[in-house]
Design a protein around this motif. Structure first.
Motif, PDB file in Angstrom:
ATOM      1  N   VAL A 144       0.878  -1.186  -0.132  1.00 42.73           N
ATOM      2  CA  VAL A 144      -0.048  -0.122   0.023  1.00 42.73           C
ATOM      3  C   VAL A 144       1.045   1.115  -0.048  1.00 42.73           C
ATOM      4  N   GLU A 145       1.620   1.222   0.919  1.00 41.39           N
ATOM      5  CA  GLU A 145       2.522   2.386   1.330  1.00 41.39           C
ATOM      6  C   GLU A 145       3.561   2.915  -0.102  1.00 41.39           C
ATOM      7  N   VAL A 146       4.309   1.753  -0.476  1.00 38.08           N
ATOM      8  CA  VAL A 146       5.071   2.287  -1.833  1.00 38.08           C
ATOM      9  C   VAL A 146       4.568   2.005  -3.111  1.00 38.08           C
ATOM     10  N   LEU A 147       3.981   0.822  -3.167  1.00 33.76           N
ATOM     11  CA  LEU A 147       3.510   0.349  -4.546  1.00 33.76           C
ATOM     12  C   LEU A 147       2.189   0.944  -4.955  1.00 33.76           C
ATOM     13  N   GLU A 148       1.520   1.351  -3.815  1.00 34.97           N
ATOM     14  CA  GLU A 148       0.043   1.941  -4.076  1.00 34.97           C
ATOM     15  C   GLU A 148      -0.979   0.884  -4.988  1.00 34.97           C
ATOM     16  N   ASP A 149      -0.628  -0.301  -4.416  1.00 36.60           N
ATOM     17  CA  ASP A 149      -1.455  -1.365  -4.880  1.00 36.60           C
ATOM     18  C   ASP A 149      -2.855  -1.268  -4.128  1.00 36.60           C
ATOM     19  N   VAL A 150      -3.594  -0.777  -4.426  1.00 37.22           N
ATOM     20  CA  VAL A 150      -5.127  -0.603  -3.723  1.00 37.22           C
ATOM     21  C   VAL A 150      -6.213  -0.678  -4.417  1.00 37.22           C
ATOM     22  N   SER A 151      -7.165  -0.950  -3.959  1.00 36.61           N
ATOM     23  CA  SER A 151      -8.717  -1.008  -4.830  1.00 36.61           C
ATOM     24  C   SER A 151      -9.414  -0.205  -4.189  1.00 36.61           C
ATOM     25  N   PHE A 152     -10.461   0.495  -4.738  1.00 36.20           N
ATOM     26  CA  PHE A 152     -11.329   1.689  -4.136  1.00 36.20           C
ATOM     27  C   PHE A 152     -12.847   1.378  -4.429  1.00 36.20           C
ATOM     28  N   ARG A 153     -13.843   1.520  -3.746  1.00 33.20           N
ATOM     29  CA  ARG A 153     -15.160   1.527  -4.002  1.00 33.20           C
ATOM     30  C   ARG A 153     -15.931   2.585  -3.362  1.00 33.20           C
ATOM     31  N   ILE A 154     -16.902   3.307  -3.892  1.00 33.95           N
ATOM     32  CA  ILE A 154     -17.957   4.002  -2.979  1.00 33.95           C
ATOM     33  C   ILE A 154     -18.916   3.203  -2.278  1.00 33.95           C
ATOM     34  N   ALA A 155     -18.771   3.409  -0.757  1.00 38.11           N
ATOM     35  CA  ALA A 155     -20.185   2.690  -0.047  1.00 38.11           C
ATOM     36  C   ALA A 155     -21.511   3.150  -0.582  1.00 38.11           C
ATOM     37  N   PRO A 156     -22.537   2.036  -0.537  1.00 38.79           N
ATOM     38  CA  PRO A 156     -22.053   0.632   0.149  1.00 38.79           C
ATOM     39  C   PRO A 156     -21.740  -0.248  -0.629  1.00 38.79           C
ATOM     40  N   THR A 158     -21.307  -4.188  -1.674  1.00 42.08           N
ATOM     41  CA  THR A 158     -21.837  -5.623  -1.653  1.00 42.08           C
ATOM     42  C   THR A 158     -20.801  -6.547  -1.349  1.00 42.08           C
ATOM     43  N   LYS A 159     -21.174  -7.508  -0.881  1.00 40.20           N
ATOM     44  CA  LYS A 159     -20.398  -8.767  -0.938  1.00 40.20           C
ATOM     45  C   LYS A 159     -19.626  -9.189  -2.200  1.00 40.20           C
ATOM     46  N   GLN A 160     -20.311  -9.230  -3.294  1.00 47.08           N
ATOM     47  CA  GLN A 160     -19.940  -9.508  -4.478  1.00 47.08           C
ATOM     48  C   GLN A 160     -18.832  -8.523  -4.995  1.00 47.08           C
ATOM     49  N   GLU A 161     -19.068  -7.060  -4.953  1.00 45.31           N
ATOM     50  CA  GLU A 161     -18.015  -5.854  -5.014  1.00 45.31           C
ATOM     51  C   GLU A 161     -16.872  -6.324  -4.554  1.00 45.31           C
ATOM     52  N   ALA A 162     -16.995  -6.746  -2.941  1.00 44.36           N
ATOM     53  CA  ALA A 162     -15.836  -6.956  -2.242  1.00 44.36           C
ATOM     54  C   ALA A 162     -14.861  -7.712  -2.630  1.00 44.36           C
ATOM     55  N   LYS A 163     -15.652  -8.869  -3.280  1.00 43.39           N
ATOM     56  CA  LYS A 163     -15.022  -9.861  -3.928  1.00 43.39           C
ATOM     57  C   LYS A 163     -13.910  -9.494  -4.855  1.00 43.39           C
ATOM     58  N   LEU A 164     -14.547  -8.612  -5.655  1.00 49.14           N
ATOM     59  CA  LEU A 164     -13.856  -8.039  -6.937  1.00 49.14           C
ATOM     60  C   LEU A 164     -12.728  -6.989  -6.383  1.00 49.14           C
ATOM     61  N   ASP A 185      -7.936 -16.752   3.708  1.00 50.77           N
ATOM     62  CA  ASP A 185      -9.345 -16.870   3.764  1.00 50.77           C
ATOM     63  C   ASP A 185      -9.969 -15.473   3.142  1.00 50.77           C
ATOM     64  N   THR A 186     -10.100 -15.322   1.925  1.00 50.12           N
ATOM     65  CA  THR A 186     -10.575 -14.376   1.188  1.00 50.12           C
ATOM     66  C   THR A 186     -12.193 -13.978   1.387  1.00 50.12           C
ATOM     67  N   GLU A 187     -12.642 -15.094   2.033  1.00 57.78           N
ATOM     68  CA  GLU A 187     -14.312 -14.880   2.300  1.00 57.78           C
ATOM     69  C   GLU A 187     -14.389 -14.097   3.337  1.00 57.78           C
ATOM     70  N   ILE A 188     -13.590 -14.225   4.509  1.00 56.68           N
ATOM     71  CA  ILE A 188     -13.673 -13.223   5.524  1.00 56.68           C
ATOM     72  C   ILE A 188     -13.056 -11.738   5.363  1.00 56.68           C
ATOM     73  N   ILE A 189     -12.457 -11.829   4.348  1.00 55.45           N
ATOM     74  CA  ILE A 189     -11.784 -10.304   4.123  1.00 55.45           C
ATOM     75  C   ILE A 189     -13.092  -9.700   3.568  1.00 55.45           C
ATOM     76  N   ALA A 190     -13.792 -10.200   2.518  1.00 48.87           N
ATOM     77  CA  ALA A 190     -14.827  -9.674   1.856  1.00 48.87           C
ATOM     78  C   ALA A 190     -15.946  -9.450   2.989  1.00 48.87           C
ATOM     79  N   GLU A 191     -16.052 -10.212   3.745  1.00 46.38           N
ATOM     80  CA  GLU A 191     -17.034  -9.766   4.924  1.00 46.38           C
ATOM     81  C   GLU A 191     -16.792  -8.723   5.624  1.00 46.38           C
TER      82      GLU A 191
END
Ligand code: ADP
Ligand code: MG
Length: 231
Positions: A144-156, A158-164, A185-191
């Protein structure tokens, strides 16, 4: 939610914008976001009792409304394996805080379970002037700090969006498993992402949230540090 509103009113009453780590983690718990077991000690004997209840090894952290970055000033002691190490860690933190931030008001000492090492991820939110509550996801540290390898979404979100969101980052391979590394456990991250989204959607007064890091395992995850800033 009642407990969340109570935590917010306490902060406002004390003219604080930053929730303490224990308050931020209580909010997480209310939204089903997994956190390390924790308790706030007001004395050494409290700390002994709480460490026994939680189970060694434990972590100690200074609790102060005046300290946002705890380890920068020596306010964190990791991997304390027994009462002797606990007592030493406790004394060392108080000494460091007195040296580095003599005027800081000390609200207590957080005793928490030491989460085993694994891959660290970050979930964050900011309230964008234009788009409102927005959620960020990435891997901890340099990703995150150096490579800025992040994804963004506007809330709310959904779980499906979270998985993407999770699949979108370049470092997704690290989570999916590679060579002899098992998948995490990517399922728990999506949650965690959707629950965080639900929280900031319901509480628009949250200006910033930072679950950093969340340690992720083959099964389950644990948020080891949480920051919440109110408007
Ligand atoms: P800071 O306020 O400086 O961000 P943290 O609470 O994040 O303090 O602690 C610093 C680092 O210590 C974390 O980034 C994490 O790597 C490690 N850490 C903190 N709490 C725990 C814990 N309960 N179990 C394992 N590691 C922890
Ligand atoms: Mg931190």
């Amino acid at each position: 939610m009642k407990e969340v509103s109570q935590i917010f009113s306490t902060a406002y009453r004390e003219k604080r914008k930053n929730l303490l780590e224990n308050e931020a983690k209580a909010v997480c718990k209310a939204y089903n976001i997994p956190v390390t077991r924790f308790d706030v000690a007001l004395s050494m004997s409290d700390a002994f009792r709480m460490a026994d209840e939680i189970g060694y090894p434990v972590v100690l952290k200074i609790v102060s409304p005046d300290i946002l970055h705890k380890s920068d000033i020596g306010g964190v002691a990791l991997n304390l394996n027994n009462p002797e190490e606990l007592e030493r860690g406790y004394g060392k933190i108080l000494k460091k805080v007195k040296e580095n931030k003599p005027d800081a008001k000390i609200a207590g000492m957080l005793v928490q379970e030491m989460a085993p090492k694994s891959t660290e991820v970050i979930v964050g939110t900011i309230k964008d002037k234009q788009f409102g509550q927005s959620i960020m996801f990435g891997l901890g540290g340099i990703f995150v700090e150096v490579l800025e390898d992040v994804s963004f979404r506007i809330a709310p979100v959904t779980k499906q969006e979270a998985k993407l969101m999770i699949k979108e980052i370049k470092a997704y391979k690290v989570l999916r498993g590679y060579r002899n590394q098992p998948p995490l456990d990517t399922e728990i991250i999506a949650e965690i992402i959707t629950n965080t989204s639900r929280f900031v959607t319901e509480y628009q007064e949250v200006e910033e949230l930072d679950l950093n890091p969340i340690i992720v395992y083959e099964k389950g995850a644990k948020t080891v540090d949480a920051r919440i800033i109110l408007e």
